[in-house]
Motif scaffolding. Structure first.
Motif, short mmCIF file in Angstrom:
data_model
loop_
_atom_site.label_atom_id
_atom_site.label_comp_id
_atom_site.label_asym_id
_atom_site.label_seq_id
_atom_site.Cartn_x
_atom_site.Cartn_y
_atom_site.Cartn_z
N UNK A 286 0.76 -1.24 0.18
CA UNK A 286 0.02 0.11 -0.09
C UNK A 286 0.80 1.20 0.09
N UNK A 287 2.02 1.21 0.97
CA UNK A 287 2.83 2.49 0.86
C UNK A 287 3.52 2.52 -0.33
N UNK A 288 3.77 1.66 -1.10
CA UNK A 288 4.31 1.58 -2.55
C UNK A 288 3.57 2.35 -3.67
N UNK A 289 2.36 1.81 -3.67
CA UNK A 289 1.22 2.45 -4.38
C UNK A 289 1.08 3.60 -4.16
N UNK A 290 1.01 4.16 -2.87
CA UNK A 290 0.84 5.60 -2.55
C UNK A 290 1.76 6.28 -2.99
N UNK A 291 3.08 5.94 -2.58
CA UNK A 291 4.33 6.64 -3.13
C UNK A 291 4.35 7.05 -4.48
N UNK A 292 4.09 5.85 -5.34
CA UNK A 292 4.03 6.14 -6.99
C UNK A 292 3.03 6.63 -7.47
N UNK A 293 1.94 7.19 -6.54
CA UNK A 293 0.82 7.90 -6.99
C UNK A 293 0.11 6.88 -7.71
N UNK A 294 -0.17 5.73 -7.42
CA UNK A 294 -1.09 4.85 -8.05
C UNK A 294 -2.22 4.25 -7.38
N UNK A 295 -2.25 4.76 -5.97
CA UNK A 295 -3.22 4.36 -5.14
C UNK A 295 -4.42 4.87 -5.42
N UNK A 296 -4.70 6.17 -5.84
CA UNK A 296 -5.87 6.77 -6.12
C UNK A 296 -6.88 6.01 -7.10
N UNK A 297 -6.27 5.49 -8.25
CA UNK A 297 -6.87 4.64 -9.38
C UNK A 297 -6.70 3.27 -9.46
N UNK A 298 -6.45 2.69 -8.37
CA UNK A 298 -6.19 1.16 -8.05
C UNK A 298 -7.44 0.65 -7.21
N UNK A 299 -7.91 -0.35 -7.79
CA UNK A 299 -9.12 -1.14 -7.21
C UNK A 299 -8.13 -2.26 -6.39
N UNK A 300 -8.18 -2.32 -5.14
CA UNK A 300 -7.72 -3.21 -4.37
C UNK A 300 -8.64 -4.05 -3.65
N UNK A 301 -8.36 -5.47 -3.80
CA UNK A 301 -9.36 -6.46 -2.91
C UNK A 301 -8.39 -7.36 -2.05
N UNK A 302 -8.77 -7.32 -0.80
CA UNK A 302 -8.08 -8.48 0.00
C UNK A 302 -9.27 -9.22 0.42
N UNK A 303 -8.87 -10.83 0.49
CA UNK A 303 -9.91 -11.56 0.58
C UNK A 303 -9.24 -12.93 0.93
N UNK A 304 -9.90 -13.70 1.65
CA UNK A 304 -9.17 -14.80 2.11
C UNK A 304 -9.86 -16.24 1.16
N UNK A 305 -9.07 -17.22 0.73
CA UNK A 305 -9.33 -18.18 -0.14
C UNK A 305 -10.46 -19.04 0.27
N UNK A 306 -10.52 -19.37 1.74
CA UNK A 306 -11.43 -20.15 2.60
C UNK A 306 -11.32 -20.02 3.87
N UNK A 307 -12.06 -20.41 4.69
CA UNK A 307 -12.03 -20.58 6.13
C UNK A 307 -10.70 -21.14 6.54
N UNK A 308 -10.37 -20.83 8.09
CA UNK A 308 -9.19 -21.27 8.74
C UNK A 308 -9.27 -22.41 9.31
N UNK A 309 -8.33 -23.40 9.87
CA UNK A 309 -8.25 -24.26 10.93
C UNK A 309 -8.57 -23.89 12.18
N UNK A 310 -9.77 -23.76 12.60
CA UNK A 310 -10.13 -23.57 13.86
C UNK A 310 -10.57 -24.72 14.81
N UNK A 311 -10.63 -25.96 14.34
CA UNK A 311 -10.60 -27.18 14.97
C UNK A 311 -9.58 -27.87 14.81
#
Length: 460
Positions: A286-311
């Motif tokens: 994120x800092x790199x995108x912001x420093x390079x003036x790319x953050x404003x026009x970048x769609x960013x998704x953060x997603x987990x691929x499935x649930x975790x091992x809670x058991x």
């Protein structure tokens, strides 16, 4: 160590040179796209989802955009989830049975007839790169992201590797730079980010849009050679795969292990360190995108691929009280943390509780970028959720799952499990009370809908 990185930079430079010769209308003002796909991260592991692991950088995406409370993936394990993300289709449609997690010697693979997001974006002039985990075919040399629309691939092909040595247990090394086997030193989470930032260095100086797909292996367990165990490795199990000894392990850099030394449980401590390391790397990006003036026009998704091992595996992950875990169709297996930002278009500090699924990303981006006319509606299962992202509208829809002998269907607030158990997720998110007996008509309706979708997916 430096040679593979320089090869990556050279490849990007050549691609950018070729792409900048496109008509300016094909490049101008199209948004950049970054998709960060975490691996086995539980619903309750991020601090923005009530977790006790500090994740300020990942949380920033939601604070400057949208945090989704009811985001789902199409399957509770890695391979089918990734298939759906890249194709917008349920895994049951895959040509070579990508409905379960592939092992290194499996012959299943992503067929050339199955068009990925990267391939669609290339028709619009995008440079496309994948740094991290592929897991859509690994046995044959041609099973590579670079056969499916990605200009650059650095990372690994199977489901997991040792974070320090980059091997799949005793089967040996599995690390690629620019699509070629290579040897690099470093913790894989940090290596993935390093290659991503080098990629950004090459594309920032021109107007060519890019897709940066970052399927990190963190915080999925590593796959260690039992005869070569590095420091700061915690064993979850030791077994054999096709006669090869392998250790499922949690691994974190020394500084992070020290930071969380107060956590007594060694499994939770190491897992926490892995998640914190991932969060810091998202911060670097994120800092790199912001420093390079790319953050404003970048769609960013953060997603987990499935649930975790809670058991299983000592319950090292947290699904935030949701029932079930990875490989189940309870909420703990398929409801995941997801955040999205696009600073120039999406209002900050939003919380969205409409049911959204990872199959929705491709058709939504098709509408935004302008390749919607290339999609075949009968073979894309996701919805264009632009009205949710940009106008705050609610969705009424059904989401279907089939994994092994398990089935599930969510329609609005209701969820039918295995065709017989009914839960009101608005009132009972943790699926503690089966209300099927008091709603027999609704059970029949949802069962018919589930059968209809299953039949549709089975059609050639």
């Amino acid at each position: 160590m430096n040679k593979p990185a320089s090869n990556t930079r050279l490849a990007v430079q050549i691609l950018v040179f070729l792409l900048v010769t496109l008509p300016i209308s094909a490049q101008n003002k199209l948004p950049n796209i970054v998709i960060i796909y975490a691996d086995d991260l539980g619903y309750g592991d991020l601090s923005s989802y009530g977790g006790d692991i500090p994740t300020p950088n990942i949380d920033r995406i939601g604070k400057e955009g949208i945090r989704f409370t009811d985001f789902y993936v199409s399957a509770p394990v890695c391979t089918p989830s990734r298939f759906s993300l890249l194709t917008g289709r349920y895994p049951q449609r895959s040509q070579h049975d990508l409905t379960k997690a592939l092992m290194p010697l499996h012959e299943n693979y992503l067929d050339s007839s199955e068009t990925t997001l990267a391939e669609y974006l290339k028709t619009k002039g995008y440079v496309t790169a994948l740094f991290g985990k592929w897991h859509l075919g690994a046995k044959n040399e041609n099973d590579s992201p670079m056969q499916h629309g990605f200009d650059i691939f650095t990372g690994f092909k199977p489901g997991c590797i040792d974070y320090f040595t980059h091997v799949y247990g005793s089967l040996g090394p599995n690390w690629f730079v620019n699509g070629k086997p290579a040897e690099e030193k470093g913790y894989s989470t940090e290596l993935i980010t390093r290659h991503a930032t080098e990629f950004l260095d090459e594309v920032k100086s021109n107007s060519t849009p890019f897709l940066l797909y970052l399927p990190y292996n963190a915080p999925h367990f590593g796959k260690t050679d039992p005869d070569d165990v590095r420091d700061h490795t915690v064993a979850l199990s030791v077994t054999k795969y096709e006669g090869y000894p392998v250790m499922n392990s949690l691994q974190a850099p020394p500084a992070y292990m020290q930071k969380f030394a107060y956590i007594k449980d060694p499994y939770r401590r190491t897992y926490t360190a892995m998640v914190a390391s991932l969060d810091d790397q998202v911060g670097v990006l994120l800092d790199k995108l912001e420093k390079d003036d790319l953050l404003e026009n970048t769609i960013i998704w953060f997603i987990s691929d499935n649930g975790g091992y809670s058991e299983s595996y000592y319950g090292h992950a947290s699904n935030g009280g949701l029932r079930g875990e990875k490989a189940t169709l309870w909420e703990g297996g398929i409801r995941v943390p997801a955040l999205m930002m696009w600073k120039s278009r999406v209002q900050p500090n939003q919380t969205v509780d409409s049911p959204i699924c990872n199959v929705d990303l491709l058709p939504t981006l098709a509408s935004i970028i302008g390749f919607k006319d290339q999609l075949r509606p009968t073979l894309v299962d996701g919805l264009d959720i632009g009205s949710v992202l940009f106008k705050g509208k609610k969705l009424s829809r059904s989401i279907f799952w089939q994994y092994g002998n398990q089935t599930a269907l969510r329609h609005d607030d209701w969820k039918l499990v295995d065709g017989k158990e009914l839960y009101n997720l608005r009132e009972d998110r943790n699926e503690t009370t089966d209300v099927a007996e008091s709603h027999p008509k609704l059970v029949r309706q949802l069962r018919r809908e589930s059968d209809r979708i299953a039949e549709k997916l089975g059609e050639p």
